[in-house]
Design a protein around this motif. Sequence first.
Motif, PDB file in Angstrom:
ATOM      1  N   UNK A 119       0.828  -1.202   0.000  1.00  0.00           N
ATOM      2  CA  UNK A 119       0.000   0.000   0.000  1.00  0.00           C
ATOM      3  C   UNK A 119       0.871   1.265   0.000  1.00  0.00           C
ATOM      4  N   UNK A 120       0.433   2.261  -0.752  1.00  0.00           N
ATOM      5  CA  UNK A 120       1.155   3.543  -0.778  1.00  0.00           C
ATOM      6  C   UNK A 120       1.263   4.137   0.624  1.00  0.00           C
ATOM      7  N   UNK A 121       0.247   3.885   1.452  1.00  0.00           N
ATOM      8  CA  UNK A 121       0.263   4.368   2.834  1.00  0.00           C
ATOM      9  C   UNK A 121       1.504   3.849   3.553  1.00  0.00           C
ATOM     10  N   UNK A 122       1.861   2.598   3.340  1.00  0.00           N
ATOM     11  CA  UNK A 122       3.038   2.019   3.986  1.00  0.00           C
ATOM     12  C   UNK A 122       4.316   2.689   3.485  1.00  0.00           C
ATOM     13  N   UNK A 132      10.292   8.987  14.328  1.00  0.00           N
ATOM     14  CA  UNK A 132       9.600   8.158  15.317  1.00  0.00           C
ATOM     15  C   UNK A 132       8.354   7.519  14.697  1.00  0.00           C
ATOM     16  N   UNK A 133       7.618   8.285  13.899  1.00  0.00           N
ATOM     17  CA  UNK A 133       6.437   7.754  13.217  1.00  0.00           C
ATOM     18  C   UNK A 133       6.843   6.690  12.205  1.00  0.00           C
ATOM     19  N   UNK A 134       7.914   6.956  11.465  1.00  0.00           N
ATOM     20  CA  UNK A 134       8.414   5.982  10.481  1.00  0.00           C
ATOM     21  C   UNK A 134       8.829   4.686  11.179  1.00  0.00           C
ATOM     22  N   UNK A 135       9.478   4.818  12.310  1.00  0.00           N
ATOM     23  CA  UNK A 135       9.910   3.634  13.072  1.00  0.00           C
ATOM     24  C   UNK A 135       8.705   2.814  13.535  1.00  0.00           C
ATOM     25  N   UNK A 136       7.683   3.490  14.045  1.00  0.00           N
ATOM     26  CA  UNK A 136       6.492   2.774  14.503  1.00  0.00           C
ATOM     27  C   UNK A 136       5.810   2.049  13.335  1.00  0.00           C
ATOM     28  N   UNK A 137       5.736   2.716  12.184  1.00  0.00           N
ATOM     29  CA  UNK A 137       5.124   2.084  11.001  1.00  0.00           C
ATOM     30  C   UNK A 137       5.933   0.880  10.556  1.00  0.00           C
ATOM     31  N   UNK A 138       7.249   1.025  10.544  1.00  0.00           N
ATOM     32  CA  UNK A 138       8.121  -0.078  10.132  1.00  0.00           C
ATOM     33  C   UNK A 138       7.984  -1.264  11.083  1.00  0.00           C
ATOM     34  N   UNK A 146       0.128  -9.994   5.157  1.00  0.00           N
ATOM     35  CA  UNK A 146      -0.546  -9.010   4.306  1.00  0.00           C
ATOM     36  C   UNK A 146      -0.593  -7.696   5.082  1.00  0.00           C
ATOM     37  N   UNK A 147      -0.360  -6.597   4.399  1.00  0.00           N
ATOM     38  CA  UNK A 147      -0.333  -5.290   5.058  1.00  0.00           C
ATOM     39  C   UNK A 147      -1.749  -4.820   5.385  1.00  0.00           C
ATOM     40  N   UNK A 148      -1.928  -4.393   6.625  1.00  0.00           N
ATOM     41  CA  UNK A 148      -3.185  -3.817   7.100  1.00  0.00           C
ATOM     42  C   UNK A 148      -3.000  -2.305   7.219  1.00  0.00           C
ATOM     43  N   UNK A 149      -3.661  -1.564   6.343  1.00  0.00           N
ATOM     44  CA  UNK A 149      -3.481  -0.114   6.262  1.00  0.00           C
ATOM     45  C   UNK A 149      -3.891   0.580   7.557  1.00  0.00           C
ATOM     46  N   UNK A 150      -5.010   0.171   8.150  1.00  0.00           N
ATOM     47  CA  UNK A 150      -5.468   0.818   9.388  1.00  0.00           C
ATOM     48  C   UNK A 150      -4.418   0.693  10.501  1.00  0.00           C
ATOM     49  N   UNK A 151      -3.765  -0.440  10.593  1.00  0.00           N
ATOM     50  CA  UNK A 151      -2.735  -0.638  11.609  1.00  0.00           C
ATOM     51  C   UNK A 151      -1.518   0.246  11.321  1.00  0.00           C
ATOM     52  N   UNK A 152      -1.149   0.388  10.069  1.00  0.00           N
ATOM     53  CA  UNK A 152      -0.029   1.268   9.706  1.00  0.00           C
ATOM     54  C   UNK A 152      -0.383   2.710  10.045  1.00  0.00           C
ATOM     55  N   UNK A 153      -1.585   3.141   9.694  1.00  0.00           N
ATOM     56  CA  UNK A 153      -2.009   4.512   9.993  1.00  0.00           C
ATOM     57  C   UNK A 153      -2.027   4.764  11.503  1.00  0.00           C
TER      58      UNK A 153
END
Length: 158
Positions: A119-122, A132-138, A146-153
Motif C-alpha cells: 500500500x502507498x500508505x506504507x 519516530x512515526x516511520x519507526x512505529x510504522x516499520x 498481508x499489510x493492514x493499512x489501518x494498523x499502519x495509519x
Amino acid sequence: MNKNRICLWYDGAALDAAQFYAATFPDSTVDAVHHAPVDYPAGKEGDVLTVEFTVMGIPCLGLNGGALFPHSEAFSFQVATDDQAETDRLWNAIIDNGGQASACGWCKDKWGLSWQITPRVLSNAIANPDRAAAKRAFEAMMQMSKIDIATIEAAVKG
C-alpha cells in the motif's frame, strides 16, 4: 518487439502464469504465444516455448525453460496499492490461486514468482520525515504478512 523487457523463466507454465496475471492485474495482457519449432531440452516441438505478456504496463517474456532455474525473492514485482480493498484483492488472488504468504507484504504465486503488495500508505509512512512515526510504522509492518493499512495509519499516529 520491445527494446527491453523482463524475461521470466518457467517450468512449462509460462502461458498459465501470463493468463493469470492478465486476469488479475490492471493494464496486463497476453500478447503472443510462440511454439517450439523443434524438440528442445525442456519440451517438444509444438509446445509453448515463449509467451509475450504485459504486467501492469511492464513488457515481459515468459520462457518455458524447464526446472533448472526456479524463481527466487531476488526478483519481485512490487505493486503499489491505493487502499485496503485493492491490497486484499491482489493479495488474495495470488494466495487463493495456489500462492504462498510471506512477511511484510510479500507473497509468492503458485509458480514461485515473488510479489510485494505494498500500500502507498506504507511506503509513505516508512519515508515519513518524523523518524519516530516511520519507526512505529516499520515495526508494525514487520509483524504483518498481508499489510493492514489501518494498523499502519494507527502506528504513524502513535
